[in-house]
Design a protein around this motif. Structure first.
Motif: not given
Length: 214
Positions: A24-30, A97-98
């Motif tokens: 899901v775009p924007g879901a990955a949090q670094a 990813l982020a």
């Protein structure tokens, strides 16, 4: 403090959650700040932006595949310590990813429409490797990281000198990937023979061609 032991169903639900966070775009949090966060955006012409976005999209999809690979292996790994290594590596790959997704946004571009397909394929390969043996699973990680390192070297050579933001991200990613590959071999991973590496390289080329523009 006692260590909590998760059931297979618990781990399966966790995989589903991780899948959504990956796709899901924007879901990955670094967990770590982007290496490019304090660097200035420099003027780029339309062709440069298009090419850089294509490279970053390839790298983003590569990280989607890495997430799927590690999560599939963690699901089927036999030894708890191997599972922990996979989960730790997956956590660091979330940073990549982020960072790639953020850079794509800055370039006015998008992630690949093929990400769900490549995620599913990579998850299946990772789970299959884990079912065969932990040595094969760890060897698969090492072989994959070698391929990723080559891609990053190639992309660093293709970047315009003035694009210091993309360069900073790819250089940090390269450093992390080398560390993951070495750790997998030190943990007992098998060294794959040349024919297997060649087959993996061929699949990697298919992914890069598909995701460069879409």
């Amino acid at each position: 403090m006692s260590t909590r032991h998760y059931s297979f169903i618990d781990r399966l639900l966790n995989q589903a959650d991780q899948s959504l966070r990956t796709l899901v775009p924007g879901a990955a949090q670094a967990q770590r700040p982007s290496p490019a966060q304090h660097l200035a955006n420099v003027p780029l012409d339309a062709e440069e932006r298009r090419h850089i976005a294509g490279l970053m999209r390839i790298n983003h999809t590569g990280e989607v595949c890495a997430q799927a690979l590690y999560q599939g292996q963690a699901l089927t790994a036999k030894l708890p310590e191997v599972r922990e290594k996979m989960e730790h590596a997956a956590a660091e790959e979330i940073d990549h990813l982020a960072w790639c997704e953020q850079r794509l946004g800055e370039l006015g571009s998008h992630t690949s429409v093929f990400n769900p397909l490549f995620y599913g394929m990579s998850f299946g390969m990772g789970a299959a490797a884990g079912l065969i043996s932990d040595r094969i699973s760890l060897g698969f990680v090492a072989a994959t990281e070698q391929l990723v390192e080559r891609h990053l070297d190639d992309h660093l050579n293709q970047l315009p000198e003035e694009d210091i933001k993309s360069r900073a991200i790819l250089e940090q990613m390269r450093e992390d990937e080398i560390e993951h590959g070495h750790a997998a071999l030190e943990a007992g991973g098998s060294v794959f023979p040349p024919p297997v590496m060649q087959a993996m390289a061929l699949l990697s080329k298919v992914m890069t061609k598909a995701t460069y523009k879409a």
